[in-house]
Design an enzyme around this catalytic site. Structure first.
Site, PDB file in Angstrom:
ATOM      1  CD  GLU A   1       9.088   6.652  32.890  1.00  0.00           C
ATOM      2  OE1 GLU A   1       9.926   6.048  33.260  1.00  0.00           O
ATOM      3  OE2 GLU A   1       8.768   7.122  31.963  1.00  0.00           O
TER       4      GLU A   1
ATOM      5  CG  ASP B   1      21.412   8.062  38.319  1.00  0.00           C
ATOM      6  OD1 ASP B   1      21.452   7.025  37.870  1.00  0.00           O
ATOM      7  OD2 ASP B   1      21.433   9.307  37.705  1.00  0.00           O
TER       8      ASP B   1
ATOM      9  CE  LYS C   1      31.782   8.069  46.268  1.00  0.00           C
ATOM     10  NZ  LYS C   1      32.551   8.277  45.004  1.00  0.00           N
TER      11      LYS C   1
ATOM     12  CG  ASP D   1      18.452  -1.128  41.047  1.00  0.00           C
ATOM     13  OD1 ASP D   1      18.077  -0.128  40.712  1.00  0.00           O
ATOM     14  OD2 ASP D   1      19.749  -1.556  41.264  1.00  0.00           O
TER      15      ASP D   1
HETATM   16  C1  LIG Z   1      19.375   4.983  36.097  1.00  0.00           C
HETATM   17  S1  LIG Z   1      18.726   5.982  34.718  1.00  0.00           S
HETATM   18  C2  LIG Z   1      16.656   5.120  34.531  1.00  0.00           C
HETATM   19  C3  LIG Z   1      16.347   5.690  33.275  1.00  0.00           C
HETATM   20  C4  LIG Z   1      15.092   4.863  33.029  1.00  0.00           C
HETATM   21  N1  LIG Z   1      14.031   5.347  34.054  1.00  0.00           N
HETATM   22  C5  LIG Z   1      15.269   3.484  33.340  1.00  0.00           C
HETATM   23  O1  LIG Z   1      14.476   2.864  34.232  1.00  0.00           O
HETATM   24  O2  LIG Z   1      15.619   2.745  32.218  1.00  0.00           O
HETATM   25  C6  LIG Z   1      18.233   7.587  35.697  1.00  0.00           C
HETATM   26  C7  LIG Z   1      17.805   8.498  34.522  1.00  0.00           C
HETATM   27  O3  LIG Z   1      17.798   9.876  35.274  1.00  0.00           O
HETATM   28  C8  LIG Z   1      18.193  10.836  34.413  1.00  0.00           C
HETATM   29  N2  LIG Z   1      18.534  11.911  35.564  1.00  0.00           N
HETATM   30  C9  LIG Z   1      19.149  11.744  36.777  1.00  0.00           C
HETATM   31  N3  LIG Z   1      19.198  12.922  37.481  1.00  0.00           N
HETATM   32  C10 LIG Z   1      18.243  13.892  36.803  1.00  0.00           C
HETATM   33  C11 LIG Z   1      18.198  15.144  36.990  1.00  0.00           C
HETATM   34  N4  LIG Z   1      18.573  15.768  38.119  1.00  0.00           N
HETATM   35  N5  LIG Z   1      17.575  15.750  35.950  1.00  0.00           N
HETATM   36  C12 LIG Z   1      17.055  15.201  34.930  1.00  0.00           C
HETATM   37  N6  LIG Z   1      17.231  14.101  34.766  1.00  0.00           N
HETATM   38  C13 LIG Z   1      17.973  13.310  35.544  1.00  0.00           C
HETATM   39  C14 LIG Z   1      19.509  10.277  33.701  1.00  0.00           C
HETATM   40  O4  LIG Z   1      19.673  11.227  33.010  1.00  0.00           O
HETATM   41  C15 LIG Z   1      18.998   9.035  33.435  1.00  0.00           C
HETATM   42  O5  LIG Z   1      18.177   8.912  32.246  1.00  0.00           O
END
Ligand SMILES: C[S@@+](CC[C@H](N)C(=O)[O-])C[C@H]1O[C@@H](n2cnc3c(N)ncnc32)[C@H](O)[C@@H]1O
Length: 223
Positions: free
Chosen positions: A50, A124, A128, A160
């Site tokens: 995941e 995320d 942009k 989403d």
């Molecule tokens: C919007 S959150 C979603 C977290 C979880 N999957 C949820 O749905 O509740 C995005 C997660 O991806 C992690 N993340 C984003 N880019 C990353 C990267 N390049 N390497 C490691 N983690 C990353 C962030 O730290 C964050 O915890």
């Protein structure tokens, strides 16, 4: 979360057998578990990831459902996956691990063909243009996923973000990958797999509260 609480979780992560927090140097100079994850879990069971796991809701839910599969949550934020790691320990789950690292380094954490499936849960969207390189379904990430996935390996994207959903579908079609299933509102349109509608992540719960549609794509990378 307060900084004291974060510190407590960081310190506790260090004591957890199911948490691995390598330095960048350790990863780049030959990560100890790359190609050896089956020794880590002490079995030959498949490995499912995941990516951007946050608190690790999917890692935990799927691991409970499938004790004969190993699940690894990957995120750069250790204070978040502390929750999943703690739950796995409290519930005596031996098929769960969490790795704190950049997903950009994923092909240095896993060897070629070592992974059976990938879940990307609410990434995320990096809307942009300048952030395209950080978008977890861009061409470069697909290349890395393709390398670590085995022949039958698939990727699941739950989001989403209409933008992320559309961007990914466009890229998959454009590059000739195989879309196995796509649904642009999994709780309204019938047919989404059980595991997609049975687990809600932390972020997902917030999006559902404000009435956002949740989308899902299952695909196979073909380079
Ligand atoms: C919007 S959150 C979603 C977290 C979880 N999957 C949820 O749905 O509740 C995005 C997660 O991806 C992690 N993340 C984003 N880019 C990353 C990267 N390049 N390497 C490691 N983690 C990353 C962030 O730290 C964050 O915890």
């Amino acid at each position: 979360m307060g900084s004291k609480n974060k510190l407590k979780r960081f310190n506790e992560n260090d004591t957890f057998d199911n948490v691995i927090q390598p330095t960048r140097e350790e990863v780049v100079n030959g990560f100890q578990w790359k190609g050896k994850w089956n020794s880590f879990f002490k079995n030959d069971n498949p490995i499912i990831l995941e990516l951007g796991c946050g608190k690790g809701e999917y890692t935990i839910a799927l691991a409970k459902k499938n004790p004969n599969i190993n699940y690894i949550g990957v995120d750069i934020k250790g204070a978040r996956f502390w929750r999943g790691a703690k739950t796995a320990i409290e519930d005596n789950m031996n098929n769960v691990a969490f790795v704190r690292t950049q997903i950009e380094l994923i092909d240095l954490i896993f060897a070629e063909n070592e992974v059976s499936e990938i879940w990307i849960t609410f990434p995320d969207p990096q809307i942009k243009y300048k952030r395209t390189k950080h978008r977890l379904t861009n061409h470069d990430f697909l290349k890395k996923y393709n390398h670590i996935l085995n022949e039958e390996g698939v990727v699941n994207l739950k989001t989403d973000s209409e933008f992320m959903h559309g961007y990914t579908l466009g890229l998959l079609h454009g590059e000739g990958h195989e879309v196995i299933y796509a649904n642009h509102d999994v709780y309204k349109n019938q047919g989404a797999p059980e595991e997609v509608i049975n687990t809600q992540t932390f972020y997902e719960q917030q999006y559902l509260e404000i009435g956002k549609a949740i989308t899902y794509i299952k695909f196979k990378i073909r380079f």
